[in-house]
Design a protein around this motif. Sequence first.
Motif, PDB file in Angstrom:
ATOM      1  N   UNK A   1       0.881  -1.140   0.063  1.00 33.62           N
ATOM      2  CA  UNK A   1      -0.033   0.023  -0.003  1.00 33.62           C
ATOM      3  C   UNK A   1       0.910   1.219   0.169  1.00 33.62           C
ATOM      4  N   UNK A   2       1.878   1.257   0.600  1.00 34.69           N
ATOM      5  CA  UNK A   2       2.831   2.353   0.625  1.00 34.69           C
ATOM      6  C   UNK A   2       3.570   2.580  -0.731  1.00 34.69           C
ATOM      7  N   UNK A   3       3.724   1.488  -1.356  1.00 35.52           N
ATOM      8  CA  UNK A   3       4.331   1.564  -2.684  1.00 35.52           C
ATOM      9  C   UNK A   3       3.348   2.427  -3.700  1.00 35.52           C
ATOM     10  N   UNK A   4       2.094   1.563  -3.516  1.00 36.31           N
ATOM     11  CA  UNK A   4       1.095   2.257  -4.471  1.00 36.31           C
ATOM     12  C   UNK A   4       0.962   3.685  -4.065  1.00 36.31           C
ATOM     13  N   UNK A   5       0.786   4.023  -2.868  1.00 37.49           N
ATOM     14  CA  UNK A   5       0.543   5.309  -2.625  1.00 37.49           C
ATOM     15  C   UNK A   5       1.591   6.423  -3.336  1.00 37.49           C
ATOM     16  N   UNK A   6       2.941   6.027  -3.214  1.00 37.13           N
ATOM     17  CA  UNK A   6       3.883   6.862  -3.778  1.00 37.13           C
ATOM     18  C   UNK A   6       4.059   6.872  -5.419  1.00 37.13           C
ATOM     19  N   UNK A   7       3.042   5.835  -5.625  1.00 35.12           N
ATOM     20  CA  UNK A   7       3.243   6.131  -7.232  1.00 35.12           C
ATOM     21  C   UNK A   7       2.448   6.973  -8.011  1.00 35.12           C
ATOM     22  N   UNK A   8       3.226   7.615  -8.555  1.00 33.15           N
ATOM     23  CA  UNK A   8       2.195   8.868  -9.321  1.00 33.15           C
ATOM     24  C   UNK A   8       1.800   8.218 -10.539  1.00 33.15           C
ATOM     25  N   UNK A   9       0.720   7.781 -10.580  1.00 33.34           N
ATOM     26  CA  UNK A   9       0.072   6.953 -11.796  1.00 33.34           C
ATOM     27  C   UNK A   9      -0.729   8.102 -12.694  1.00 33.34           C
ATOM     28  N   UNK A  10      -0.673   9.204 -12.406  1.00 28.85           N
ATOM     29  CA  UNK A  10      -1.692  10.111 -13.081  1.00 28.85           C
ATOM     30  C   UNK A  10      -1.439  10.340 -14.480  1.00 28.85           C
ATOM     31  N   UNK A  11      -0.142  10.428 -14.806  1.00 34.69           N
ATOM     32  CA  UNK A  11       0.254  10.502 -16.190  1.00 34.69           C
ATOM     33  C   UNK A  11       0.481   9.065 -17.078  1.00 34.69           C
ATOM     34  N   UNK A  12       0.234   7.980 -16.336  1.00 39.07           N
ATOM     35  CA  UNK A  12       0.779   6.726 -16.768  1.00 39.07           C
ATOM     36  C   UNK A  12      -0.339   6.103 -17.726  1.00 39.07           C
ATOM     37  N   UNK A  13       0.134   5.518 -18.802  1.00 42.66           N
ATOM     38  CA  UNK A  13      -0.937   4.781 -19.435  1.00 42.66           C
ATOM     39  C   UNK A  13      -1.439   3.331 -18.657  1.00 42.66           C
ATOM     40  N   UNK A  14      -2.535   2.747 -19.230  1.00 42.28           N
ATOM     41  CA  UNK A  14      -2.942   1.608 -18.503  1.00 42.28           C
ATOM     42  C   UNK A  14      -1.922   0.573 -18.441  1.00 42.28           C
TER      43      UNK A  14
END
Lengths: 91, 185
Positions: free
Chosen positions: B18-31
């Motif tokens: 969960x910590x790792x997911x939280x720090x992931x900036x997935x906003x600009x990523x493709x699927x």
Amino acid sequence: MSGRRSRGSVSEEEINELISKLQSLLPTARRRGGSSSSSSQASTAKMLKETCSYIKTLNREVEDLSDRLTDLMATMDQNSPAAEIIRSLLR
Amino acid sequence: MRGPTAKAFKQGFLRSFLLSLKSCRTGDMSLQERKRAVRSSADAAMATARGGGAIWPRALLASSSSSPSSSSWPGLLLNAAKVKTTRCKSTARRCCRPKRSSSEMIARRLVRKRTKILRGMVPGGELLDSVSLLREAMDYVVHLRAQVAVLRRVSNAMHHMAATSYLTGLDLSRLAQGLLHRVCN
């Protein structure tokens, strides 16, 4: 996997014990009433194949679950109460 | 894995994940990039939660990181773990009894071939002797199963929350805490 190791510290019994322990983890574990030495190589070969196949299956499950989570997280991006709760838990 | 060890691992895994997911900036990523990020978070969390009692966690972390130091990790590994490298083929030939049934020879060849495949499937397996490889494979399988179990509960919990989003905010927060508690236990 050689049966004899001139400089080895692991005995053949230990190897057989490892093999049977590994076999008990596999989903297709079948109990044999004591493997004879002539077929021990064959059952080892079978166990190795099942282990590789099981690891492949497990990795595929992890991949599918990760995909599912990605989709769920994407739906969470919308402004719903559920999304806000999840976001606050991840914060 | 015994009960308390399994629970500790699952909790450690969930926390790291969960910590790792939280720090992931997935906003600009493709699927596709997002899926890969989630998968690699799961793998990194599994390796971190396992810790130093096996070889595969370090190998897994090394293969998923893109840092230059990861290319030298086999050297670090050999220094740290005193792993025996094997010369299976020459040893086997030297130790081969002169008379061996052909079916047994075929079985031995099959065992060698499948051992090689197993080496490729267990992170760090290439550097291990056959016996260590079996031990690592067992440890790896056990922790893979735990990883699957936790991921399944997390996705079920999230799915459940998404499906019940018609509830009020207060109910949902209690529901979420309850679900998270269940996932960890």
